[in-house]
Design a protein around this motif. Structure first.
Motif, PDB file in Angstrom:
ATOM      1  N   ILE A   1      -7.690 -25.851   2.702  1.00 39.85           N
ATOM      2  CA  ILE A   1      -8.022 -24.690   3.806  1.00 39.85           C
ATOM      3  C   ILE A   1      -6.885 -23.937   4.470  1.00 39.85           C
ATOM      4  O   ILE A   1      -6.903 -22.624   4.704  1.00 39.85           O
ATOM      5  CB  ILE A   1      -8.847 -25.353   5.084  1.00 39.85           C
ATOM      6  N   ARG A   2      -5.712 -24.570   4.759  1.00 42.25           N
ATOM      7  CA  ARG A   2      -4.684 -23.991   5.258  1.00 42.25           C
ATOM      8  C   ARG A   2      -3.894 -23.086   4.465  1.00 42.25           C
ATOM      9  O   ARG A   2      -3.487 -22.146   4.860  1.00 42.25           O
ATOM     10  CB  ARG A   2      -3.659 -25.333   5.699  1.00 42.25           C
ATOM     11  N   THR A   3      -3.923 -23.472   3.105  1.00 44.88           N
ATOM     12  CA  THR A   3      -3.187 -22.709   2.113  1.00 44.88           C
ATOM     13  C   THR A   3      -4.222 -21.599   1.649  1.00 44.88           C
ATOM     14  O   THR A   3      -3.462 -20.588   0.946  1.00 44.88           O
ATOM     15  CB  THR A   3      -2.765 -23.629   1.039  1.00 44.88           C
ATOM     16  N   GLY A   4      -5.474 -21.545   1.596  1.00 43.83           N
ATOM     17  CA  GLY A   4      -6.358 -20.950   1.162  1.00 43.83           C
ATOM     18  C   GLY A   4      -7.042 -21.222  -0.099  1.00 43.83           C
ATOM     19  O   GLY A   4      -7.691 -20.247  -0.784  1.00 43.83           O
ATOM     20  N   ASP A   5      -6.574 -22.339  -0.699  1.00 42.61           N
ATOM     21  CA  ASP A   5      -6.728 -22.713  -1.979  1.00 42.61           C
ATOM     22  C   ASP A   5      -8.313 -22.800  -1.930  1.00 42.61           C
ATOM     23  O   ASP A   5      -9.161 -23.260  -3.024  1.00 42.61           O
ATOM     24  CB  ASP A   5      -6.206 -23.991  -2.384  1.00 42.61           C
ATOM     25  N   ILE A   6      -8.908 -23.330  -0.575  1.00 40.04           N
ATOM     26  CA  ILE A   6     -10.408 -23.631  -0.440  1.00 40.04           C
ATOM     27  C   ILE A   6     -11.282 -22.352  -1.076  1.00 40.04           C
ATOM     28  O   ILE A   6     -12.341 -22.768  -1.531  1.00 40.04           O
ATOM     29  CB  ILE A   6     -10.921 -23.791   1.028  1.00 40.04           C
ATOM     30  N   ALA A   7     -10.801 -21.200  -1.201  1.00 40.40           N
ATOM     31  CA  ALA A   7     -11.562 -20.074  -1.727  1.00 40.40           C
ATOM     32  C   ALA A   7     -12.034 -20.459  -3.199  1.00 40.40           C
ATOM     33  O   ALA A   7     -13.160 -20.006  -3.681  1.00 40.40           O
ATOM     34  CB  ALA A   7     -10.677 -18.804  -1.614  1.00 40.40           C
ATOM     35  N   VAL A   8     -11.043 -21.300  -3.952  1.00 43.20           N
ATOM     36  CA  VAL A   8     -11.322 -21.443  -5.318  1.00 43.20           C
ATOM     37  C   VAL A   8     -12.551 -22.342  -5.336  1.00 43.20           C
ATOM     38  O   VAL A   8     -13.468 -22.538  -6.099  1.00 43.20           O
ATOM     39  CB  VAL A   8     -10.137 -22.225  -6.009  1.00 43.20           C
ATOM     40  N   ASP A   9     -12.640 -23.376  -4.331  1.00 44.28           N
ATOM     41  CA  ASP A   9     -13.568 -24.568  -4.539  1.00 44.28           C
ATOM     42  C   ASP A   9     -14.864 -23.853  -3.776  1.00 44.28           C
ATOM     43  O   ASP A   9     -15.818 -24.212  -4.550  1.00 44.28           O
ATOM     44  CB  ASP A   9     -13.217 -25.545  -3.055  1.00 44.28           C
ATOM     45  N   LEU A  10     -14.887 -22.842  -3.187  1.00 47.55           N
ATOM     46  CA  LEU A  10     -16.223 -22.148  -2.690  1.00 47.55           C
ATOM     47  C   LEU A  10     -16.728 -21.439  -4.041  1.00 47.55           C
ATOM     48  O   LEU A  10     -18.017 -21.058  -3.968  1.00 47.55           O
ATOM     49  CB  LEU A  10     -15.943 -21.081  -1.618  1.00 47.55           C
ATOM     50  N   TYR A  11     -16.005 -21.033  -4.921  1.00 50.79           N
ATOM     51  CA  TYR A  11     -16.434 -20.389  -6.302  1.00 50.79           C
ATOM     52  C   TYR A  11     -16.937 -21.353  -7.021  1.00 50.79           C
ATOM     53  O   TYR A  11     -17.625 -20.885  -8.160  1.00 50.79           O
ATOM     54  CB  TYR A  11     -15.285 -19.650  -6.882  1.00 50.79           C
ATOM     55  N   ARG A  12     -16.809 -22.574  -6.809  1.00 52.82           N
ATOM     56  CA  ARG A  12     -17.207 -23.658  -7.866  1.00 52.82           C
ATOM     57  C   ARG A  12     -18.850 -23.608  -7.920  1.00 52.82           C
ATOM     58  O   ARG A  12     -19.555 -23.613  -6.668  1.00 52.82           O
ATOM     59  CB  ARG A  12     -16.799 -24.904  -7.513  1.00 52.82           C
ATOM     60  N   PRO A  13     -19.400 -24.102  -8.981  1.00 51.93           N
ATOM     61  CA  PRO A  13     -21.143 -24.184  -8.731  1.00 51.93           C
ATOM     62  C   PRO A  13     -21.366 -25.683  -8.443  1.00 51.93           C
ATOM     63  O   PRO A  13     -22.193 -26.162  -9.103  1.00 51.93           O
ATOM     64  CB  PRO A  13     -21.500 -24.042 -10.429  1.00 51.93           C
ATOM     65  N   ALA A  14     -20.996 -25.919  -7.253  1.00 48.45           N
ATOM     66  CA  ALA A  14     -21.201 -27.293  -6.463  1.00 48.45           C
ATOM     67  C   ALA A  14     -21.253 -27.027  -4.974  1.00 48.45           C
ATOM     68  O   ALA A  14     -20.472 -26.261  -4.663  1.00 48.45           O
ATOM     69  CB  ALA A  14     -20.146 -28.305  -7.338  1.00 48.45           C
ATOM     70  N   ASP A  15     -21.918 -27.879  -4.642  1.00 45.58           N
ATOM     71  CA  ASP A  15     -21.884 -27.807  -2.998  1.00 45.58           C
ATOM     72  C   ASP A  15     -20.561 -28.559  -2.480  1.00 45.58           C
ATOM     73  O   ASP A  15     -20.289 -29.487  -2.902  1.00 45.58           O
ATOM     74  CB  ASP A  15     -23.173 -28.854  -2.590  1.00 45.58           C
ATOM     75  N   LEU A  16     -19.913 -27.789  -1.515  1.00 45.05           N
ATOM     76  CA  LEU A  16     -18.819 -28.351  -1.032  1.00 45.05           C
ATOM     77  C   LEU A  16     -18.748 -29.842  -0.377  1.00 45.05           C
ATOM     78  O   LEU A  16     -18.049 -30.578  -0.516  1.00 45.05           O
ATOM     79  CB  LEU A  16     -17.960 -27.301  -0.160  1.00 45.05           C
ATOM     80  N   GLN A  17     -19.717 -29.726   0.567  1.00 46.17           N
ATOM     81  CA  GLN A  17     -19.847 -31.135   1.163  1.00 46.17           C
ATOM     82  C   GLN A  17     -20.231 -32.144   0.440  1.00 46.17           C
ATOM     83  O   GLN A  17     -19.616 -33.172   0.260  1.00 46.17           O
ATOM     84  CB  GLN A  17     -20.888 -30.804   2.136  1.00 46.17           C
ATOM     85  N   LEU A  18     -20.964 -31.987  -0.585  1.00 49.64           N
ATOM     86  CA  LEU A  18     -21.413 -33.124  -1.618  1.00 49.64           C
ATOM     87  C   LEU A  18     -20.405 -33.447  -2.538  1.00 49.64           C
ATOM     88  O   LEU A  18     -20.090 -34.615  -2.873  1.00 49.64           O
ATOM     89  CB  LEU A  18     -22.635 -32.721  -2.320  1.00 49.64           C
ATOM     90  N   TRP A  19     -19.817 -32.350  -2.812  1.00 52.30           N
ATOM     91  CA  TRP A  19     -18.379 -32.664  -3.738  1.00 52.30           C
ATOM     92  C   TRP A  19     -17.403 -33.733  -2.984  1.00 52.30           C
ATOM     93  O   TRP A  19     -16.738 -34.512  -3.681  1.00 52.30           O
ATOM     94  CB  TRP A  19     -17.625 -31.242  -4.184  1.00 52.30           C
ATOM     95  N   TRP A  20     -17.063 -33.387  -1.788  1.00 53.26           N
ATOM     96  CA  TRP A  20     -15.946 -34.118  -0.963  1.00 53.26           C
ATOM     97  C   TRP A  20     -16.838 -35.560  -0.565  1.00 53.26           C
ATOM     98  O   TRP A  20     -16.113 -36.437  -0.620  1.00 53.26           O
ATOM     99  CB  TRP A  20     -15.427 -33.300   0.149  1.00 53.26           C
ATOM    100  N   LEU A  21     -18.189 -35.482  -0.387  1.00 53.03           N
ATOM    101  CA  LEU A  21     -18.643 -36.863  -0.113  1.00 53.03           C
ATOM    102  C   LEU A  21     -18.631 -37.663  -1.369  1.00 53.03           C
ATOM    103  O   LEU A  21     -18.026 -38.898  -1.111  1.00 53.03           O
ATOM    104  CB  LEU A  21     -19.863 -36.470   0.258  1.00 53.03           C
ATOM    105  N   ALA A  22     -18.888 -37.151  -2.480  1.00 54.24           N
ATOM    106  CA  ALA A  22     -18.935 -38.011  -3.670  1.00 54.24           C
ATOM    107  C   ALA A  22     -17.414 -38.574  -3.994  1.00 54.24           C
ATOM    108  O   ALA A  22     -17.171 -39.555  -4.320  1.00 54.24           O
ATOM    109  CB  ALA A  22     -19.204 -37.336  -4.791  1.00 54.24           C
ATOM    110  N   ALA A  23     -16.430 -37.754  -3.756  1.00 55.28           N
ATOM    111  CA  ALA A  23     -14.837 -38.063  -3.865  1.00 55.28           C
ATOM    112  C   ALA A  23     -14.507 -39.273  -3.039  1.00 55.28           C
ATOM    113  O   ALA A  23     -13.844 -39.879  -3.221  1.00 55.28           O
ATOM    114  CB  ALA A  23     -14.181 -36.753  -3.858  1.00 55.28           C
ATOM    115  N   ASP A  24     -15.221 -39.017  -1.499  1.00 52.23           N
ATOM    116  CA  ASP A  24     -14.972 -39.914  -0.796  1.00 52.23           C
ATOM    117  C   ASP A  24     -15.448 -41.278  -0.999  1.00 52.23           C
ATOM    118  O   ASP A  24     -14.852 -42.503  -0.657  1.00 52.23           O
ATOM    119  CB  ASP A  24     -15.184 -39.495   0.708  1.00 52.23           C
ATOM    120  N   LEU A  25     -16.590 -41.308  -1.467  1.00 51.51           N
ATOM    121  CA  LEU A  25     -17.409 -42.586  -2.004  1.00 51.51           C
ATOM    122  C   LEU A  25     -16.519 -43.101  -3.119  1.00 51.51           C
ATOM    123  O   LEU A  25     -16.391 -44.473  -2.976  1.00 51.51           O
ATOM    124  CB  LEU A  25     -18.689 -42.386  -2.379  1.00 51.51           C
TER     125      LEU A  25
END
Length: 265
Positions: A86-110
């Motif tokens: 978020i700080r660097t702005g790379d989050i913009a790339v994540d938002l373009y992914r065909p995936a839900d941001l919250q579910l993506w990071w939840l899966a990674a955290d699990l």
């Protein structure tokens, strides 16, 4: 299947850091001994403090050390990376992914939590059981309920850390908030002392906060302090906070991703 693959990839990613895992096991074990002997002195003066006998208090100590990394009680876990993106702005790339941001990071955290449970959860608990008399259950059903409670604890922990990470959309640097969140988690989860030890209305209040879901409830499930209806209420308490915090995270995410910040002119 996408989020299953994300979780599996996160598990493999953390499995590559073998030296860090070994160092974490040693750290958890050493701190476990320090806290255990502190508890022994405390329970020697107050034998049934918080409704626990000494063996139950020792079990609480080693459960805390086993879940310290699993529930990310002292850090942001892999969501520190989200803050940086978020700080660097790379989050913009994540938002373009065909995936839900919250579910993506939840899966990674699990996936991260699963590796930590095996790598930094089992060994400290085993060492504690070899050295101290622990009140571990003998029933498989209790262990299954404990694992379910741990899963819910991880989800609640993720939901809180996700909110802290999203605050970087407004704060730009969320390090200070992460530190405050970590300190609050250490105190209100029961990591410093079991929440049952706190007196009066304050003790009842802290057990209603979401942090109680991360350690106090799973520890009570393992200790057999929650059985029957109390067990169901404990799991429902965790699930309720998980749903509420994930829903709040969804709302904050929606507001945050509509915000545009341009730095540097």
């Amino acid at each position: 299947m996408l989020y299953t693959a994300v979780a599996a990839g996160s598990f493999r990613r953390y499995a590559t850091y073998r030296t860090a895992t070994v160092a974490g096991v040693v750290t958890n074990t050493v701190f476990g001994f320090i806290v255990a002997y502190t508890y022994i002195a405390l329970w020697h003066e107050r034998p049934h403090l918080g409704g626990y006998d000494q063996a139950q208090a020792m079990t609480f100590v080693w459960t805390g050390q086993a879940l310290l990394a699993v529930s990310a009680l002292m850090s942001g876990g892999n969501l520190d990376e989200l803050q940086e993106r978020i700080r660097t702005g790379d989050i913009a790339v994540d938002l373009y992914r065909p995936a839900d941001l919250q579910l993506w990071w939840l899966a990674a955290d699990l996936g991260r939590a699963g590796l930590q449970l095996i790598g930094r959860g089992v060994v400290p608990m085993a060492v504690g059981a070899l050295v101290f008399p622990l009140a571990l259950p003998g029933e498989a059903l209790t262990w299954c309920a404990f694992l379910l409670s741990v899963l819910l604890a991880v989800v609640v922990s993720f939901a809180l850390r996700y909110l802290v990470a999203l605050a970087s959309f407004w704060l730009l640097d969320g390090a200070g908030l992460s530190l405050i969140s970590g300190l609050a988690c250490m105190f209100f989860s029961g990591m410093v002392l079991p929440l049952r030890v706190f007196p009066g209305d304050f003790g009842h209040f802290v057990q209603l906060l979401p942090w109680a879901s991360m350690l106090q409830v799973p520890a009570d499930v393992l200790l057999g302090a929650r059985t029957g209806g109390a067990l169901l209420r404990g799991l429902a308490f965790q699930a309720g906070w998980a749903v509420a915090l994930l829903a709040l995270g969804r709302l904050v995410q929606r507001a945050a991703t509509r915000k545009v910040v341009v730095q540097g002119g």
